[in-house]
Scaffold this motif. Structure first.
Motif, PDB file in Angstrom:
ATOM      1  N   CYS A  92       3.379   1.444  -9.959  1.00  0.00           N
ATOM      2  CA  CYS A  92       2.940   0.106 -10.360  1.00  0.00           C
ATOM      3  C   CYS A  92       4.141  -0.761 -10.747  1.00  0.00           C
ATOM      4  O   CYS A  92       4.234  -1.927 -10.346  1.00  0.00           O
ATOM      5  CB  CYS A  92       1.954   0.219 -11.521  1.00  0.00           C
ATOM      6  SG  CYS A  92       1.192  -1.340 -12.002  1.00  0.00           S
TER       7      CYS A  92
ATOM      8  N   LEU B 240      -6.613   6.608 -10.969  1.00  0.00           N
ATOM      9  CA  LEU B 240      -6.144   5.307 -10.481  1.00  0.00           C
ATOM     10  C   LEU B 240      -6.612   4.185 -11.394  1.00  0.00           C
ATOM     11  O   LEU B 240      -5.852   3.252 -11.705  1.00  0.00           O
ATOM     12  CB  LEU B 240      -6.656   5.075  -9.060  1.00  0.00           C
ATOM     13  CG  LEU B 240      -6.113   6.009  -7.986  1.00  0.00           C
ATOM     14  CD1 LEU B 240      -6.882   5.829  -6.684  1.00  0.00           C
ATOM     15  CD2 LEU B 240      -4.623   5.764  -7.744  1.00  0.00           C
ATOM     16  N   GLN B 241      -7.861   4.253 -11.820  1.00  0.00           N
ATOM     17  CA  GLN B 241      -8.392   3.216 -12.702  1.00  0.00           C
ATOM     18  C   GLN B 241      -7.696   3.236 -14.057  1.00  0.00           C
ATOM     19  O   GLN B 241      -7.361   2.176 -14.605  1.00  0.00           O
ATOM     20  CB  GLN B 241      -9.905   3.416 -12.855  1.00  0.00           C
ATOM     21  CG  GLN B 241     -10.666   3.159 -11.558  1.00  0.00           C
ATOM     22  CD  GLN B 241     -12.108   3.640 -11.601  1.00  0.00           C
ATOM     23  OE1 GLN B 241     -12.440   4.582 -12.324  1.00  0.00           O
ATOM     24  NE2 GLN B 241     -12.972   2.996 -10.823  1.00  0.00           N
TER      25      GLN B 241
ATOM     26  N   THR C  24       0.743  -2.295  -5.091  1.00  0.00           N
ATOM     27  CA  THR C  24      -0.492  -2.954  -5.519  1.00  0.00           C
ATOM     28  C   THR C  24      -1.744  -2.207  -5.085  1.00  0.00           C
ATOM     29  O   THR C  24      -2.822  -2.447  -5.628  1.00  0.00           O
ATOM     30  CB  THR C  24      -0.578  -4.382  -4.944  1.00  0.00           C
ATOM     31  OG1 THR C  24      -0.631  -4.312  -3.501  1.00  0.00           O
ATOM     32  CG2 THR C  24       0.626  -5.214  -5.368  1.00  0.00           C
ATOM     33  N   ARG C  25      -1.583  -1.290  -4.095  1.00  0.00           N
ATOM     34  CA  ARG C  25      -2.787  -0.697  -3.498  1.00  0.00           C
ATOM     35  C   ARG C  25      -2.540   0.766  -3.125  1.00  0.00           C
ATOM     36  O   ARG C  25      -2.123   1.062  -2.014  1.00  0.00           O
ATOM     37  CB  ARG C  25      -3.182  -1.514  -2.259  1.00  0.00           C
ATOM     38  CG  ARG C  25      -4.493  -1.104  -1.606  1.00  0.00           C
ATOM     39  CD  ARG C  25      -4.818  -2.087  -0.477  1.00  0.00           C
ATOM     40  NE  ARG C  25      -6.054  -1.741   0.173  1.00  0.00           N
ATOM     41  CZ  ARG C  25      -6.154  -0.900   1.216  1.00  0.00           C
ATOM     42  NH1 ARG C  25      -5.070  -0.346   1.725  1.00  0.00           N
ATOM     43  NH2 ARG C  25      -7.320  -0.632   1.754  1.00  0.00           N
TER      44      ARG C  25
ATOM     45  N   LEU D  84       2.031   7.305 -11.252  1.00  0.00           N
ATOM     46  CA  LEU D  84       1.259   6.102 -10.946  1.00  0.00           C
ATOM     47  C   LEU D  84       1.817   4.897 -11.687  1.00  0.00           C
ATOM     48  O   LEU D  84       1.910   3.792 -11.132  1.00  0.00           O
ATOM     49  CB  LEU D  84      -0.206   6.321 -11.307  1.00  0.00           C
ATOM     50  CG  LEU D  84      -0.972   7.315 -10.429  1.00  0.00           C
ATOM     51  CD1 LEU D  84      -2.378   7.534 -10.962  1.00  0.00           C
ATOM     52  CD2 LEU D  84      -1.019   6.843  -8.979  1.00  0.00           C
TER      53      LEU D  84
ATOM     54  N   PHE E 202      -4.808   0.249 -11.747  1.00  0.00           N
ATOM     55  CA  PHE E 202      -4.919  -0.285 -10.388  1.00  0.00           C
ATOM     56  C   PHE E 202      -6.331  -0.833 -10.169  1.00  0.00           C
ATOM     57  O   PHE E 202      -7.319  -0.112 -10.280  1.00  0.00           O
ATOM     58  CB  PHE E 202      -4.623   0.805  -9.358  1.00  0.00           C
ATOM     59  CG  PHE E 202      -3.159   1.129  -9.230  1.00  0.00           C
ATOM     60  CD1 PHE E 202      -2.294   0.259  -8.580  1.00  0.00           C
ATOM     61  CD2 PHE E 202      -2.649   2.296  -9.764  1.00  0.00           C
ATOM     62  CE1 PHE E 202      -0.943   0.546  -8.465  1.00  0.00           C
ATOM     63  CE2 PHE E 202      -1.301   2.600  -9.650  1.00  0.00           C
ATOM     64  CZ  PHE E 202      -0.448   1.726  -9.011  1.00  0.00           C
ATOM     65  N   HIS E 203      -6.396  -2.111  -9.833  1.00  0.00           N
ATOM     66  CA  HIS E 203      -7.677  -2.760  -9.551  1.00  0.00           C
ATOM     67  C   HIS E 203      -7.994  -2.756  -8.061  1.00  0.00           C
ATOM     68  O   HIS E 203      -9.130  -3.010  -7.669  1.00  0.00           O
ATOM     69  CB  HIS E 203      -7.660  -4.189 -10.085  1.00  0.00           C
ATOM     70  CG  HIS E 203      -7.366  -4.287 -11.547  1.00  0.00           C
ATOM     71  ND1 HIS E 203      -8.226  -3.817 -12.517  1.00  0.00           N
ATOM     72  CD2 HIS E 203      -6.270  -4.766 -12.210  1.00  0.00           C
ATOM     73  CE1 HIS E 203      -7.704  -4.018 -13.712  1.00  0.00           C
ATOM     74  NE2 HIS E 203      -6.520  -4.587 -13.560  1.00  0.00           N
ATOM     75  N   SER E 204      -6.996  -2.472  -7.257  1.00  0.00           N
ATOM     76  CA  SER E 204      -7.180  -2.410  -5.810  1.00  0.00           C
ATOM     77  C   SER E 204      -6.656  -1.066  -5.326  1.00  0.00           C
ATOM     78  O   SER E 204      -5.508  -0.705  -5.599  1.00  0.00           O
ATOM     79  CB  SER E 204      -6.423  -3.554  -5.119  1.00  0.00           C
ATOM     80  OG  SER E 204      -6.586  -3.488  -3.715  1.00  0.00           O
ATOM     81  N   PHE E 205      -7.503  -0.311  -4.654  1.00  0.00           N
ATOM     82  CA  PHE E 205      -7.079   0.942  -4.034  1.00  0.00           C
ATOM     83  C   PHE E 205      -8.126   1.353  -3.011  1.00  0.00           C
ATOM     84  O   PHE E 205      -9.228   0.781  -2.963  1.00  0.00           O
ATOM     85  CB  PHE E 205      -6.865   2.061  -5.073  1.00  0.00           C
ATOM     86  CG  PHE E 205      -8.073   2.393  -5.911  1.00  0.00           C
ATOM     87  CD1 PHE E 205      -9.028   3.298  -5.472  1.00  0.00           C
ATOM     88  CD2 PHE E 205      -8.245   1.820  -7.167  1.00  0.00           C
ATOM     89  CE1 PHE E 205     -10.139   3.613  -6.244  1.00  0.00           C
ATOM     90  CE2 PHE E 205      -9.350   2.126  -7.946  1.00  0.00           C
ATOM     91  CZ  PHE E 205     -10.292   3.029  -7.495  1.00  0.00           C
TER      92      PHE E 205
ATOM     93  N   THR F 217       0.848  -1.197   0.000  1.00  0.00           N
ATOM     94  CA  THR F 217       0.000   0.000   0.000  1.00  0.00           C
ATOM     95  C   THR F 217       0.882   1.245   0.000  1.00  0.00           C
ATOM     96  O   THR F 217       1.927   1.274   0.651  1.00  0.00           O
ATOM     97  CB  THR F 217      -0.916   0.004   1.237  1.00  0.00           C
ATOM     98  OG1 THR F 217      -1.724  -1.180   1.219  1.00  0.00           O
ATOM     99  CG2 THR F 217      -1.823   1.226   1.244  1.00  0.00           C
TER     100      THR F 217
END
Length: 381
Positions: A107, A145-146, A112-113, A103, A150-153, A90
């Protein structure tokens, strides 16, 4: 497996409510990064073989570090700790720092978050809190973010801001729901001592929200987010399926973690000793932190041994905040505290008042969550 927390103490300016350790200096940050890497190396020699489940960059504002500096830190972590089974890294950012290149760099470094402090979408709220970003940057944060893949945030929102109407709070909630933010942390604005907000309230310059307004805002968060499919798994935390904060769960479950950086704290169980567990914390001073490590000394400010009674108290306080609740067998076998026997009357009274559900596991109801601190005080040893 253990968790690692890294405290990056830099901020562009002070938020009116913040009591975390930070500095607003724009001086060269390289000495801090070198000191942090030295501390990573020290604890890696002690505990690096255990493996790391989660890493959390907090602050402060970690996104004030350059990608080159984050690369140096990540290389130190991978050199001195086993990250082969790490499931979550995170990284806290502010909306004003969410440019595509940064960003993408995070990555590529293994983050990951992302964790983004939106706090509000309304200009008046942001100005009151003395946030750097404005409403347009807040609105653009989740799409940024999308778009970065990032799939997790997670995003943070704050309610209870003086003068904030319930309609504005509901609009903040609807924004994150509409954009399907995977995780939402909804925090009540608290008035901490030694903050600008505390001074403003004492001088009569700011009138806090009423308790009724705090309750209405929290109830709105629970109702709207739960209806939208979010699991309310901790008092301030809401997650879509598979999106819980694994690092934060370590704190709530009393699992080993190491804190690195100024003011960071650590917790470890101590098997084979008469002391069940130990907690220690670093100095709340960037200059002392750097100086200590330059002289090959640990920047520890305090260390304390924790008794079973203290650990049981912490367990109850932490677990009441979660939907896992208090497992009566676990609290007895692990902490040697017979909660069912010692607090039988209090448990029965609280259940009769609709504040908790009792059984082998004790959990707070939604109404009980509104009074979590008061209920906790009745159940701790």
């Amino acid at each position: 497996m253990q968790g690692l927390y890294l405290h990056v103490p830099y901020c562009s300016q002070r938020c009116v409510y913040c009591d975390f350790y930070f500095v607003t200096s724009s001086a060269d940050r390289s000495p801090f990064v070198r000191a942090l890497c030295d501390e990573i190396a020290h604890y890696g020699r002690r505990y690096g073989h255990e493996g790391v489940e989660t890493v959390y960059f907090g602050g402060g504002t970690p996104s004030l570090l350059s990608l080159e500096q984050i690369t140096e830190i990540m290389e130190a972590l991978r050199k001195h700790f086993d990250l082969s089974k790490t499931i979550e890294i995170t990284f806290e950012l502010n909306p004003e720092d969410l440019n595509a290149a940064y960003l993408k760099g995070l990555c590529s470094l293994g983050v990951t978050r992302p964790s983004v402090g939106l706090q509000s979408l309304h200009e008046r709220d942001l100005q009151f809190m003395n946030r750097v970003h404005g409403s347009l940057e807040a609105e653009a944060a989740i799409p940024a973010l999308q778009n970065a893949g990032f799939h997790s945030f997670t995003v943070d929102l704050i309610y209870g801001i003086p003068g904030q109407p319930l309609s504005d709070w509901n609009a903040n909630l609807q924004h994150v729901i509409d954009l399907k933010a995977p995780h939402v942390s909804a925090y009540a604005l608290t008035i901490e001592e030694k903050t600008p907000l505390h001074r403003h309230v004492r001088r009569g310059l700011v009138t806090p929200q009423s308790d009724e307004m705090y309750a209405a805002s929290y109830e709105a968060a629970m109702a709207r987010l739960q209806q939208a499919g979010y699991q309310h798994y901790e008092i301030s935390s809401f997650a879509l399926p598979g999106q819980k904060a694994r690092h934060n769960e370590r704190y709530w479950n009393h699992v080993n973690y190491i804190g690195l950086g100024p003011s960071a704290q650590s917790f470890r169980w101590q098997s084979g000793t008469t002391v069940p567990a130990k907690r220690w914390g670093n100095v709340r001073s960037l200059s002392r932190y750097i100086s200590s490590l330059q002289h090959e000394e640990l920047p520890v400010d305090f260390a304390e041994n924790l008794s079973m009674k203290e650990l049981a108290t912490e367990y109850i306080m932490l677990r009441l905040r979660t939907d896992s609740g208090i497992n009566l067998r676990e609290v007895y076998e692990k902490y040697r505290f017979d909660l069912e026997q010692q607090k039988r009357k209090a448990i029965a009274d609280l259940e009769a008042r609709g504040l908790l559900t009792a059984g082998q596991v004790i959990r707070l109801t939604n109404r009980g969550l509104l009074l979590c601190d008061a209920v906790t005080a009745l159940l701790i040893p």
